[in-house]
Design a protein around this motif. Structure first.
Motif, PDB file in Angstrom:
ATOM      1  N   LEU A 228     119.175  60.323 -68.360  1.00  0.00           N
ATOM      2  CA  LEU A 228     118.565  59.102 -68.869  1.00  0.00           C
ATOM      3  C   LEU A 228     117.612  59.402 -70.023  1.00  0.00           C
ATOM      4  O   LEU A 228     117.551  58.649 -71.007  1.00  0.00           O
ATOM      5  CB  LEU A 228     117.813  58.393 -67.734  1.00  0.00           C
ATOM      6  N   ARG A 229     116.878  60.523 -69.914  1.00  0.00           N
ATOM      7  CA  ARG A 229     115.963  60.893 -70.985  1.00  0.00           C
ATOM      8  C   ARG A 229     116.729  61.202 -72.267  1.00  0.00           C
ATOM      9  O   ARG A 229     116.331  60.801 -73.365  1.00  0.00           O
ATOM     10  CB  ARG A 229     115.128  62.108 -70.554  1.00  0.00           C
ATOM     11  N   THR A 230     117.849  61.910 -72.135  1.00  0.00           N
ATOM     12  CA  THR A 230     118.676  62.230 -73.295  1.00  0.00           C
ATOM     13  C   THR A 230     119.252  60.964 -73.915  1.00  0.00           C
ATOM     14  O   THR A 230     119.302  60.816 -75.151  1.00  0.00           O
ATOM     15  CB  THR A 230     119.818  63.177 -72.894  1.00  0.00           C
ATOM     16  N   THR A 231     119.680  60.026 -73.074  1.00  0.00           N
ATOM     17  CA  THR A 231     120.237  58.761 -73.570  1.00  0.00           C
ATOM     18  C   THR A 231     119.189  57.984 -74.345  1.00  0.00           C
ATOM     19  O   THR A 231     119.466  57.448 -75.431  1.00  0.00           O
ATOM     20  CB  THR A 231     120.759  57.913 -72.402  1.00  0.00           C
ATOM     21  N   ARG A 232     117.963  57.914 -73.805  1.00  0.00           N
ATOM     22  CA  ARG A 232     116.892  57.204 -74.511  1.00  0.00           C
ATOM     23  C   ARG A 232     116.587  57.855 -75.842  1.00  0.00           C
ATOM     24  O   ARG A 232     116.352  57.173 -76.853  1.00  0.00           O
ATOM     25  CB  ARG A 232     115.642  57.156 -73.628  1.00  0.00           C
ATOM     26  N   LEU A 233     116.586  59.201 -75.863  1.00  0.00           N
ATOM     27  CA  LEU A 233     116.303  59.910 -77.100  1.00  0.00           C
ATOM     28  C   LEU A 233     117.397  59.668 -78.138  1.00  0.00           C
ATOM     29  O   LEU A 233     117.112  59.439 -79.323  1.00  0.00           O
ATOM     30  CB  LEU A 233     116.171  61.407 -76.815  1.00  0.00           C
ATOM     31  N   ASP A 234     118.657  59.697 -77.699  1.00  0.00           N
ATOM     32  CA  ASP A 234     119.772  59.442 -78.610  1.00  0.00           C
ATOM     33  C   ASP A 234     119.693  58.039 -79.194  1.00  0.00           C
ATOM     34  O   ASP A 234     119.956  57.832 -80.395  1.00  0.00           O
ATOM     35  CB  ASP A 234     121.105  59.629 -77.886  1.00  0.00           C
ATOM     36  N   ARG A 235     119.344  57.072 -78.377  1.00  0.00           N
ATOM     37  CA  ARG A 235     119.231  55.698 -78.853  1.00  0.00           C
ATOM     38  C   ARG A 235     118.097  55.565 -79.854  1.00  0.00           C
ATOM     39  O   ARG A 235     118.213  54.862 -80.864  1.00  0.00           O
ATOM     40  CB  ARG A 235     119.013  54.751 -77.673  1.00  0.00           C
ATOM     41  N   ALA A 236     116.966  56.246 -79.561  1.00  0.00           N
ATOM     42  CA  ALA A 236     115.835  56.186 -80.495  1.00  0.00           C
ATOM     43  C   ALA A 236     116.202  56.816 -81.825  1.00  0.00           C
ATOM     44  O   ALA A 236     115.875  56.277 -82.897  1.00  0.00           O
ATOM     45  CB  ALA A 236     114.630  56.896 -79.887  1.00  0.00           C
ATOM     46  N   THR A 239     118.366  54.506 -83.788  1.00  0.00           N
ATOM     47  CA  THR A 239     117.564  53.408 -84.367  1.00  0.00           C
ATOM     48  C   THR A 239     116.854  53.867 -85.626  1.00  0.00           C
ATOM     49  O   THR A 239     116.828  53.160 -86.647  1.00  0.00           O
ATOM     50  CB  THR A 239     116.557  52.901 -83.326  1.00  0.00           C
TER      51      THR A 239
END
Length: 245
Positions: A228-236, A239
């Motif tokens: 989940l942390r990696t997914t959030r970082l990829d999305r950021a 963006t």
């Protein structure tokens, strides 16, 4: 050598392509400590809860310093939890070290409503924090982990540490080569043998089996948190790129 000392030696002795995650190692070391303390009859399990074994006043406990620290930390944690339970105005989150938004593993069938002691999984999260550092320091103290000597420039300082050929390392290697069920299960759960599934050799219903079950759930929980942390970082990052940064 204790099971956690064997485990960290085995984890550090793996090929470079099998890097063990430090968080997983923390949980596994805590599980190994608990298994050793139960085997030594310093602690026991009531269902999925860790409870103390009554001892005569002044009787010598475990001879291993880190296992003694684990016992002392457990006693402190359970006293704090009991005090919190007696205080109606104080929130009691016994799994504060667990990643946010996660639920504990289902409780094992215990046949009792007694909630004394500490849940096995809570032990893993609480005791595991920073535990690899403590065991690495212990290996350095007993000479099992030493500074790497550069073949040509032996006088140059280096921060890299390597395992020395000591009795402790040889004993750990012998236990690993002999397929000791608990050591093999602990190490496999944290990826020491790559993607190989953990062996099903620990007796069903044994305390070690209960600890290994909790460890599996905790390791899976931590892996999901990393994902989940990696997914959030990829999305950021996506963006930022879309905005021209």
């Amino acid at each position: 050598m204790t099971t956690p000392r064997d485990l960290i030696v085995v984890a550090m002795d793996v090929p470079p392509d099998l890097l063990v995650d430090r968080g997983d190692l923390s949980l596994a070391l805590a599980g190994a400590e608990l298994i050793d303390l139960i085997a030594a009859k310093e602690l026991t399990l009531r269902g999925d809860r860790v409870v103390p074994v009554p001892r005569p006043e002044g009787e010598r406990r475990t001879a291993d310093r880190l296992l003694e620290e684990a016992l002392t930390a457990y006693e402190t944690a359970t006293r704090s939890a009991e005090a919190a339970d007696r205080d109606p105005d104080r929130p009691t989150d016994k799994a504060a070290d667990r990643p946010t938004g996660k639920q504990a593993a289902p409780a094992a069938e215990s046949g009792t409503d007694d909630d004394s002691g500490e849940r096995v999984e809570d032990w893993l999260w609480r005791r595991g924090r920073g535990l690899p550092t403590a065991y690495i320091a212990a290996l350095e103290e007993d000479g099992t982990l030493v500074p790497e000597r550069h073949r040509r420039w032996g006088l140059l300082p280096t921060s890299r540490r390597v395992l020395a050929d000591t009795p402790g390392r040889r004993r750990a290697a012998q236990h690993w080569a002999s397929d000791a069920p608990v050591l093999r299960a602990l190490a496999t759960l944290i990826g020491v043998k790559g993607d190989e599934p953990p062996p099903d050799e620990v007796p069903t219903g044994s305390p070690s089996r209960v600890v290994l079950r909790a460890l599996r759930h905790a390791v899976e929980e931590l892996a999901e948190e990393r994902r989940l942390r990696t997914t959030r970082l990829d999305r950021a990052n996506a963006t930022y790129r879309s905005r021209g940064y």
